[in-house]
Write a protein that holds these residues in place. Sequence first.
Motif, mmCIF file in Angstrom:
data_model
loop_
_atom_site.group_PDB
_atom_site.id
_atom_site.type_symbol
_atom_site.label_atom_id
_atom_site.label_comp_id
_atom_site.label_asym_id
_atom_site.label_seq_id
_atom_site.Cartn_x
_atom_site.Cartn_y
_atom_site.Cartn_z
ATOM 1 N N UNK A 156 -34.402 18.425 16.538
ATOM 2 C CA UNK A 156 -33.021 17.950 16.462
ATOM 3 C C UNK A 156 -31.984 18.998 16.858
ATOM 4 N N UNK A 157 -32.371 20.288 16.815
ATOM 5 C CA UNK A 157 -31.403 21.342 17.146
ATOM 6 C C UNK A 157 -31.106 21.425 18.639
ATOM 7 N N UNK A 158 -31.899 20.731 19.462
ATOM 8 C CA UNK A 158 -31.736 20.865 20.907
ATOM 9 C C UNK A 158 -30.363 20.365 21.371
ATOM 10 N N UNK A 160 -27.463 20.572 19.870
ATOM 11 C CA UNK A 160 -26.457 21.621 19.650
ATOM 12 C C UNK A 160 -26.643 22.783 20.613
ATOM 13 N N UNK A 161 -27.885 23.120 20.911
ATOM 14 C CA UNK A 161 -28.120 24.239 21.818
ATOM 15 C C UNK A 161 -27.655 23.921 23.239
ATOM 16 N N UNK A 162 -27.828 22.672 23.665
ATOM 17 C CA UNK A 162 -27.358 22.294 24.997
ATOM 18 C C UNK A 162 -25.832 22.361 25.079
ATOM 19 N N UNK A 163 -25.154 21.911 24.026
ATOM 20 C CA UNK A 163 -23.697 21.990 24.009
ATOM 21 C C UNK A 163 -23.254 23.451 23.971
ATOM 22 N N UNK A 164 -23.968 24.276 23.209
ATOM 23 C CA UNK A 164 -23.646 25.706 23.166
ATOM 24 C C UNK A 164 -23.822 26.333 24.547
ATOM 25 N N UNK A 165 -24.878 25.942 25.239
ATOM 26 C CA UNK A 165 -25.121 26.459 26.586
ATOM 27 C C UNK A 165 -23.948 26.135 27.508
ATOM 28 N N UNK A 166 -23.459 24.890 27.431
ATOM 29 C CA UNK A 166 -22.316 24.497 28.255
ATOM 30 C C UNK A 166 -21.059 25.259 27.860
ATOM 31 N N UNK A 167 -20.890 25.484 26.572
ATOM 32 C CA UNK A 167 -19.691 26.165 26.082
ATOM 33 C C UNK A 167 -19.652 27.618 26.542
ATOM 34 N N UNK A 168 -20.807 28.253 26.527
ATOM 35 C CA UNK A 168 -20.856 29.694 26.828
ATOM 36 C C UNK A 168 -21.019 29.988 28.321
ATOM 37 N N UNK A 169 -21.452 29.001 29.082
ATOM 38 C CA UNK A 169 -21.647 29.195 30.530
ATOM 39 C C UNK A 169 -20.653 28.315 31.277
ATOM 40 N N UNK A 170 -19.518 28.868 31.627
ATOM 41 C CA UNK A 170 -18.432 28.070 32.199
ATOM 42 C C UNK A 170 -18.695 27.659 33.642
ATOM 43 N N UNK A 176 -28.634 15.338 32.284
ATOM 44 C CA UNK A 176 -29.856 15.087 31.517
ATOM 45 C C UNK A 176 -30.234 13.620 31.626
ATOM 46 N N UNK A 177 -31.527 13.352 31.687
ATOM 47 C CA UNK A 177 -32.013 11.980 31.588
ATOM 48 C C UNK A 177 -32.649 11.804 30.217
ATOM 49 N N UNK A 178 -32.342 10.684 29.587
ATOM 50 C CA UNK A 178 -32.821 10.425 28.229
ATOM 51 C C UNK A 178 -33.355 9.002 28.142
ATOM 52 N N UNK A 179 -34.231 8.796 27.192
ATOM 53 C CA UNK A 179 -34.682 7.454 26.857
ATOM 54 C C UNK A 179 -34.369 7.231 25.393
ATOM 55 N N UNK A 180 -33.377 6.400 25.139
ATOM 56 C CA UNK A 180 -33.014 6.147 23.756
ATOM 57 C C UNK A 180 -31.913 7.066 23.272
ATOM 58 N N UNK A 181 -31.688 7.020 21.976
ATOM 59 C CA UNK A 181 -30.549 7.702 21.371
ATOM 60 C C UNK A 181 -30.985 8.831 20.436
ATOM 61 N N UNK A 182 -32.159 9.394 20.729
ATOM 62 C CA UNK A 182 -32.604 10.541 19.946
ATOM 63 C C UNK A 182 -31.728 11.763 20.177
ATOM 64 N N UNK A 183 -31.124 11.844 21.360
ATOM 65 C CA UNK A 183 -30.198 12.936 21.676
ATOM 66 C C UNK A 183 -28.855 12.343 22.091
ATOM 67 N N UNK A 184 -27.780 13.071 21.757
ATOM 68 C CA UNK A 184 -26.427 12.675 22.144
ATOM 69 C C UNK A 184 -26.173 11.190 21.848
ATOM 70 N N UNK A 185 -26.474 10.806 20.610
ATOM 71 C CA UNK A 185 -26.345 9.390 20.251
ATOM 72 C C UNK A 185 -24.901 8.911 20.283
#
Length: 896
Positions: A156-158, A160-170, A176-185
């Motif tokens: 589940x921490x992934x 937050x880490x992806x958002x942190x990556x975007x925040x710190x790398x301007x 991302x491709x996803x199936x379902x609402x397990x991430x970024x619901x």
Amino acid sequence: MDRDNPPKLSIYRGARKEKGAALMFGTDGHDWAAIPERRTIAVSIPRQALFAKLDRRAALTIVRAPNGYGKSSLIASWLRANLASERILVWVSAPPPSSTLATFWALVLERIHAAGIALPDAGDLADPFTAIIKSLNDLPRPVLLVLIRPDLVPEPELDDQLIELLTRCHNLDLVVTLSGFGMFSEPYLLDTDHEVVSAGELLFTAADTAHLLEQTDAQTAAGDAERITSLTGGLPALVRAAVAAVEEAPGVDNRRPVIEKNIAQAIDDYVTGSVLTIAERVKQHEFLLAITFARSITVDIAAVLFKSQHHDAAETVRRIRARLVTLETAGLLSRAESEADETWELSPAIRQSLIARHTRAGIEPSQRLSFLAHNRLDGGHHASALDYAIEAQNWTLAVDIVEQHWVTMIVSSLDTVRSALQRIPVEAADKHSAVEAGRALFTMHPSKRASVVDSLPESPAELWKLGAEAGAKDALSIGCVQSIRLRMAGEYGLAAETTRRLAHLSRSALENNPESVSAQLPLMRLQWAINFQLSGRLTESTIKARMAYHGALSQGVDFIARNSAGSAALNWALAGEPRQATHWFELEQKHPDPGGWLEPVVKIAGLTARALTALDMLDFDDARIALTELGVPSDTEELWAFVVYAHSQFALTQGTASSALSLLHNAIEAHPIQYTATSFALPLLQSAEIDLLLALGEGNKAAALAKDIADPAANPWTLASVARLRQRIGQNEAAVALCHQFDWSGESYPRAQMESLLVQAVAHSELGEPRLAAQEWSRACSIADQTGLLRSFATIASTDVEKLESMAKSNSRALAEFAKMPRAELFPEFVHIVELTEREQKVLSLLAIGMGSAAMADKLYVSVNTVKTQLRTLYKKLDVHNRNEAITKARQLRLL
């Protein structure tokens, strides 16, 4: 940056590049080899609307859909077509389902390095996530990171880490491709700029399918693309499989059943090779088969279905939900975001394939579907229960649901009711008058069982007696069916007469059996209002529309309330009461658009009323907006004549009468059944055509049309137009006499009455009768002040307006308002017509059949010189020089 000469990537690879490593980079500097070749096959198609979302270059772009929707293919196609060379592409394929956060970030770091990006010092590599941030931040170029299915990492921490990556790398954009609402619901809650591509957007349209077919060597036929899209539901993986199946179809007459069989087999093969294989891998094979019968899958429905086939299974609610989430994450189920409760769905084509598999295994689908229908019915979900009953072809249950619950279902599930009524067989509905009536009311396809339906009594006493009986509800339903059938057959007079009887019957039934009939009356009264409206009984129509509106308001049925208010507004607008029309149009706007197939049907009356009202008040901009939204009426539109009339009235104000005449003639030709002696369309469009011809100065054509009207005074619209025509061609006495033939003290038609008074005022003025002219002018101004009618003043010349006002000194408020408006006179002050004597008409007729002068002389018992004199006079009147010109001109003027 010079895009044609991008900086060489080797300067970013750093010392950690191994000697001899073969990195495949294109001339644009991108690692195209990282994209799997199967994602870039030749049958990729342009998806411009989706490409536009990706082109926006949001910091985070989410492409969310189950397997088979072409998520990766979409991104690959977009990259090949649109990726700018200044961005470095890093493509990370789907991780193994057992990946941890550490192994996932190590994989991403590996792909970053493979893309030619230098890695940080060895001390930073112990933490791959930190190493990635450092590597990206050291770059002078932007990076596009594509992550395929990161939601397969069960951490589940992934998020937050992806958002942190975007925040710190301007300089980083993430797709991302996803199936379902397990991430970024709930991506809308993120502070990060984002874009979402949903499953529905990824489905292929018929145009997309046609594009794929064009790239094959298959012999295709019209309708193939639509058929494939329908059978596959537009699911990209199934469409591609179906296109391949079409290539194998023979080019023979029976190709359609062969193609459909091939497509069905292709879908079954996909289900076997992909869907069931994945379900087996995640240990949910039996569970998936059990829940297949449900259209919308909730935890409760899944539990009921699974337990019904596995009686020994003791599954908790939590365990059932976990199974559903597992199937969602595996890409087999999609989440229905519009539902309040958690709800999942299978692709319809995949669901049908799985149900067919049950049938082949000896499990009868109708039993399971009927079971679901009863389950949903017990839970109060009537529309869902009806869906399952129809799918099970359990017509007895479907009819029962419609009879018992159609009133409550139409509030939120009208499409379901309409679809069901279209599919219930005639023989199943024949013994159920309420269902037959519903079919007529909702689908506008009444039963053809005319000989079986008894006629309603004629006398009020008999109707009152029938209304007190137990069969009153069925009598109303059957009677309503009859009235709609008559209306659709063009028998508007009989439809109106039937409606009057139904009104008597409904009053008795409402007093004696209110519980049984009150729920269905708003919808029926709306239909009765339309019956009266199309036959020209506007007062009766308005009464029924008002009753339907208030009934629908009390029941909370918006589409009936909106349609009823629009019908009332149209009646007032046609009669020439812009203030009343505005009141009802404002009431209509308080109710939401119904959407779907019903939206244009419901909105047409209100939009037509808005256009006519705007014209009466000289608001041409608003009239143009309403008419643009209305467009040209379809061949099936019942209110077609009113729409054409509104377009014609607008054309008069804009000087575009010719185009309006073409529209009018085309519409009449397209509606032969509706353009009958008992329809309101006949006098309404006769009036409009005379006015358009008059505006064009075509006096002879207008006069010929007026001559074909047996009794112009029988209708206020034709009376006003024919009287105006007579006045403009100099027949002032005839114009006044015609205006006196209508009893204006009966029903109120302010616009027609005002225009007839203006005709009389001008005629009396030209006849040298100033007192009568001033009297009629004052009466016309009084109507304008009471109603707000302004446009009618433009039906006479501005010089006549000034002259008449100087005679009467009405001090009209409406006239003062009219004087401020920019306007143009609608009609020429005088229209010339060619009138022939009886002898000239006879000579013309003989000329048209090719008879020479000598033969004419013999035929008419006159000398040849007399015939020549009459021909010279005829040519002079027609302004022609020879026989052929005379015949052509005479036909143009409707003299032949």
